[in-house]
Design a protein around this motif. Structure first.
Motif, PDB file in Angstrom:
ATOM      1  N   ARG A   1       0.825  -1.208   0.000  1.00  0.00           N
ATOM      2  CA  ARG A   1       0.000   0.000   0.000  1.00  0.00           C
ATOM      3  C   ARG A   1       0.861   1.261   0.000  1.00  0.00           C
TER       4      ARG A   1
ATOM      5  N   ALA B   1       0.887   3.930  -2.928  1.00  0.00           N
ATOM      6  CA  ALA B   1       0.549   5.308  -2.539  1.00  0.00           C
ATOM      7  C   ALA B   1       1.651   6.256  -2.999  1.00  0.00           C
TER       8      ALA B   1
ATOM      9  N   ARG C   1       1.187   6.759  -6.721  1.00  0.00           N
ATOM     10  CA  ARG C   1       0.046   7.647  -6.980  1.00  0.00           C
ATOM     11  C   ARG C   1       0.405   9.102  -6.702  1.00  0.00           C
TER      12      ARG C   1
ATOM     13  N   PRO D   1      -5.200   4.349  -2.257  1.00  0.00           N
ATOM     14  CA  PRO D   1      -4.681   4.314  -0.886  1.00  0.00           C
ATOM     15  C   PRO D   1      -5.805   4.533   0.116  1.00  0.00           C
TER      16      PRO D   1
ATOM     17  N   VAL E   1      -1.922  10.723   0.083  1.00  0.00           N
ATOM     18  CA  VAL E   1      -0.540  10.986   0.483  1.00  0.00           C
ATOM     19  C   VAL E   1      -0.161  12.346  -0.080  1.00  0.00           C
TER      20      VAL E   1
END
Length: 110
Positions: free
Chosen positions: A56, A60, A63, A90, A94
């Motif tokens: 993850r 993240a 992304r 996510p 973030v």
């Protein structure tokens, strides 16, 4: 989940590319697996030293990077959209500051 707890970049490991902390597995490699059609379960099955949180965090990170690229280069919007389409969302957004801090923390460790 703080990215700098999971994603680091050290000049002497993986050519300085961002990687999962405590491993030699780069974020780029994980993205390649995902783009090749591997599910998260398959990645974890084949790389038991990774956790779900590691994946993850890696996705993240990608992304957040794509968000940065998308806002900086409008001509690559289709590529950014396509790459985002293969990544799981996510649990929380973030920030770019958090991504920069993860990279800076890794660079400071060299």
């Amino acid at each position: 989940m703080e990215l700098n707890e999971r994603i680091v970049a050290d000049a002497g490991i993986c050519g300085g590319r961002p990687r999962v902390k405590g491993t030699g597995i780069s974020v780029e490699f994980l993205l390649q697996l995902k783009a090749s059609g591997w599910s998260e379960a398959r990645i974890l099955e084949n790389h038991p030293n990774l956790s779900d949180e590691d994946l993850r965090a890696a996705f993240a990170y990608v992304r957040a990077l794509l968000d940065r690229l998308g806002s900086a280069a409008t001509g690559s919007a289709n590529t950014v959209t396509a790459l985002k389409g293969i990544l799981p969302k996510p649990k929380r957004p973030v920030s770019l500051e958090e991504m920069d801090r993860a990279i800076a923390d890794g660079a400071a460790r060299k």
